[in-house]
Design an enzyme around this catalytic site. Sequence first.
Site, PDB file in Angstrom:
ATOM      1  CE1 TYR A  10      -2.989  -1.426   5.918  1.00 56.38           C
ATOM      2  CE2 TYR A  10      -2.467   0.789   5.171  1.00 56.38           C
ATOM      3  CZ  TYR A  10      -2.970  -0.473   4.914  1.00 56.38           C
ATOM      4  OH  TYR A  10      -3.433  -0.795   3.657  1.00 56.38           O
ATOM      5  CB  SER A  51      -0.860   0.013   1.263  1.00 56.20           C
ATOM      6  OG  SER A  51      -1.490   1.273   1.419  1.00 56.20           O
TER       7      SER A  51
HETATM    8  N1  LIG Z   1      -8.803  -0.374  -0.448  1.00 50.96           N
HETATM    9  C1  LIG Z   1      -7.772   0.467  -0.591  1.00 50.96           C
HETATM   10  O1  LIG Z   1      -7.943   1.678  -0.848  1.00 50.96           O
HETATM   11  C2  LIG Z   1      -6.349  -0.035  -0.448  1.00 50.96           C
HETATM   12  C3  LIG Z   1      -5.308   0.888  -0.644  1.00 50.96           C
HETATM   13  C4  LIG Z   1      -4.007   0.428  -0.513  1.00 50.96           C
HETATM   14  C5  LIG Z   1      -3.752  -0.895  -0.210  1.00 50.96           C
HETATM   15  N2  LIG Z   1      -4.790  -1.754  -0.012  1.00 50.96           N
HETATM   16  C6  LIG Z   1      -4.461  -3.149   0.320  1.00 50.96           C
HETATM   17  O2  LIG Z   1      -5.220  -3.985  -0.530  1.00 50.96           O
HETATM   18  C7  LIG Z   1      -5.525  -5.217   0.142  1.00 50.96           C
HETATM   19  C8  LIG Z   1      -6.999  -5.523  -0.018  1.00 50.96           C
HETATM   20  O3  LIG Z   1      -7.729  -4.490   0.578  1.00 50.96           O
HETATM   21  P1  LIG Z   1      -9.305  -4.357   0.372  1.00 50.96           P
HETATM   22  O4  LIG Z   1      -9.581  -2.928   0.203  1.00 50.96           O
HETATM   23  O5  LIG Z   1      -9.741  -5.342  -0.637  1.00 50.96           O
HETATM   24  O6  LIG Z   1      -9.792  -4.779   1.847  1.00 50.96           O
HETATM   25  P2  LIG Z   1     -11.074  -5.601   2.360  1.00 50.96           P
HETATM   26  O7  LIG Z   1     -12.249  -5.356   1.487  1.00 50.96           O
HETATM   27  O8  LIG Z   1     -11.186  -5.296   3.794  1.00 50.96           O
HETATM   28  O9  LIG Z   1     -10.626  -7.122   2.132  1.00 50.96           O
HETATM   29  C9  LIG Z   1      -9.607  -7.661   2.916  1.00 50.96           C
HETATM   30  C10 LIG Z   1      -9.725  -9.160   2.919  1.00 50.96           C
HETATM   31  O10 LIG Z   1      -8.725  -9.668   3.812  1.00 50.96           O
HETATM   32  C11 LIG Z   1      -9.342 -10.654   4.614  1.00 50.96           C
HETATM   33  N3  LIG Z   1      -8.692 -10.826   5.905  1.00 50.96           N
HETATM   34  C12 LIG Z   1      -8.511  -9.907   6.869  1.00 50.96           C
HETATM   35  N4  LIG Z   1      -7.963 -10.472   7.957  1.00 50.96           N
HETATM   36  C13 LIG Z   1      -7.781 -11.778   7.657  1.00 50.96           C
HETATM   37  C14 LIG Z   1      -7.283 -12.884   8.383  1.00 50.96           C
HETATM   38  N5  LIG Z   1      -6.857 -12.774   9.644  1.00 50.96           N
HETATM   39  N6  LIG Z   1      -7.250 -14.075   7.765  1.00 50.96           N
HETATM   40  C15 LIG Z   1      -7.686 -14.229   6.502  1.00 50.96           C
HETATM   41  N7  LIG Z   1      -8.197 -13.214   5.767  1.00 50.96           N
HETATM   42  C16 LIG Z   1      -8.245 -12.009   6.355  1.00 50.96           C
HETATM   43  C17 LIG Z   1     -10.754 -10.154   4.817  1.00 50.96           C
HETATM   44  O11 LIG Z   1     -11.581 -11.175   5.299  1.00 50.96           O
HETATM   45  P3  LIG Z   1     -12.939 -10.812   6.089  1.00 50.96           P
HETATM   46  O12 LIG Z   1     -13.832 -10.186   5.050  1.00 50.96           O
HETATM   47  O13 LIG Z   1     -13.409 -12.133   6.571  1.00 50.96           O
HETATM   48  O14 LIG Z   1     -12.558  -9.848   7.160  1.00 50.96           O
HETATM   49  C18 LIG Z   1     -11.082  -9.686   3.411  1.00 50.96           C
HETATM   50  O15 LIG Z   1     -11.483 -10.776   2.615  1.00 50.96           O
HETATM   51  C19 LIG Z   1      -5.081  -5.041   1.592  1.00 50.96           C
HETATM   52  O16 LIG Z   1      -3.866  -5.731   1.778  1.00 50.96           O
HETATM   53  C20 LIG Z   1      -4.874  -3.539   1.734  1.00 50.96           C
HETATM   54  O17 LIG Z   1      -3.866  -3.223   2.668  1.00 50.96           O
HETATM   55  C21 LIG Z   1      -6.091  -1.360  -0.143  1.00 50.96           C
END
Ligand SMILES: NC(=O)c1ccc[n+]([C@@H]2O[C@H](COP(=O)([O-])OP(=O)(O)OC[C@H]3O[C@@H](n4cnc5c(N)ncnc54)[C@H](OP(=O)(O)O)[C@@H]3O)[C@@H](O)[C@H]2O)c1
Length: 317
Positions: free
Chosen positions: A174, A149
């Site tokens: 984070y 990120s």
């Molecule tokens: N969205 C953004 O703007 C953004 C920006 C920069 C980087 N990122 C990175 O992109 C990635 C995906 O983000 P996203 O926006 O798609 O987030 P999200 O919608 O919250 O999805 C995250 C996923 O990770 C799973 N997860 C969390 N804790 C876990 C655990 N202990 N064991 C197994 N699975 C787990 C969640 O499962 P549950 O649904 O069961 O909790 C969910 O399926 C992350 O690594 C984040 O840091 C996102």
Amino acid sequence: MTDFENHPTAAEVLEGVDLTGRTALVTGGYSGIGPATVAALSKAGARVLVPARRPDEARSVLADVERVEVGEMDLSDQGSVAAYAQTLVDDGTHVDIVINSAGIMATPEIRTPEGWELQFATNHLGHYALVNRLWPLLDGGARVVSVSSGGHHLGDIRWDDPWFTLGYDKWEAYGQSKTANALFAVHLDEVGKMHGVRAFSLHPGAILTPLGRHLQAEDLDKVMVYDEQGELVLPPFKTPEQGAATSVWAATASGLDEHGGRYLEDVAVAVAAPDVVVRAAENIGVKDYAQDPAAAARLWAWSAQLTGVDAFAQKSA
Ligand SMILES: NC(=O)c1ccc[n+]([C@@H]2O[C@H](COP(=O)([O-])OP(=O)(O)OC[C@H]3O[C@@H](n4cnc5c(N)ncnc54)[C@H](OP(=O)(O)O)[C@@H]3O)[C@@H](O)[C@H]2O)c1
């Protein structure tokens, strides 16, 4: 390096790419950018494994996607990671693509039973152990993609106090975990390339997803910038389909091998980050500390010590 303009979707990036007969694994494949990542890989012909801490939710979200196999795994629980990885090792299928997309952000201060800070334990140590345990299935031509990120700008590895014993900061935690995601790819690529395994990290862009579930009103100041009329200026949000694009590009683009270990952004190799302190919404490029091979090797050795797993212990000694 890239022919894509503006913000392509994952499906557009994979147009003309045939993944028939390939197996991909996507953590977090059932929320946020995950389903778009899984759907694009599946549409290109891949079988897609989705380890989930909520398998029923994953099955429901991905019900219409072909060739998806949901398993059970909690990244914050090393025993759960080991058990899931063992089912795949027992199965013996070669895994061609691993996309470590799961993550948590800015959580309250929570410790695992080992005493590890939860964001580092989930975002980094869970994925570190998963990939090391899956190594026998990756050897020989796989790609491993670490979804980091722009939040890595918020913190380097806190070598002197990684567990925040002197006071917890949810954003620094984070940042530390996302720097770890980038450094993980640097070292994995270094030790994996002689086996044909290449690794990359990336910033997917800003996407409105449940990742922000722990944010408080005051946090929005950190991640969003408004103009005087109250219009959102930063960040330029992407759709989940656009947010998944750099992940599938990292997993498949043939021209990327010469950039192994690098941090990617907007379907391109990221530029060096400007050396100024900026708000999270303005974080572009990659910090030097997140691409440093010595720090990457140090993090790997420490992660091996913590988790008790290191697929390269003898090979890289
Ligand atoms: N969205 C953004 O703007 C953004 C920006 C920069 C980087 N990122 C990175 O992109 C990635 C995906 O983000 P996203 O926006 O798609 O987030 P999200 O919608 O919250 O999805 C995250 C996923 O990770 C799973 N997860 C969390 N804790 C876990 C655990 N202990 N064991 C197994 N699975 C787990 C969640 O499962 P549950 O649904 O069961 O909790 C969910 O399926 C992350 O690594 C984040 O840091 C996102």
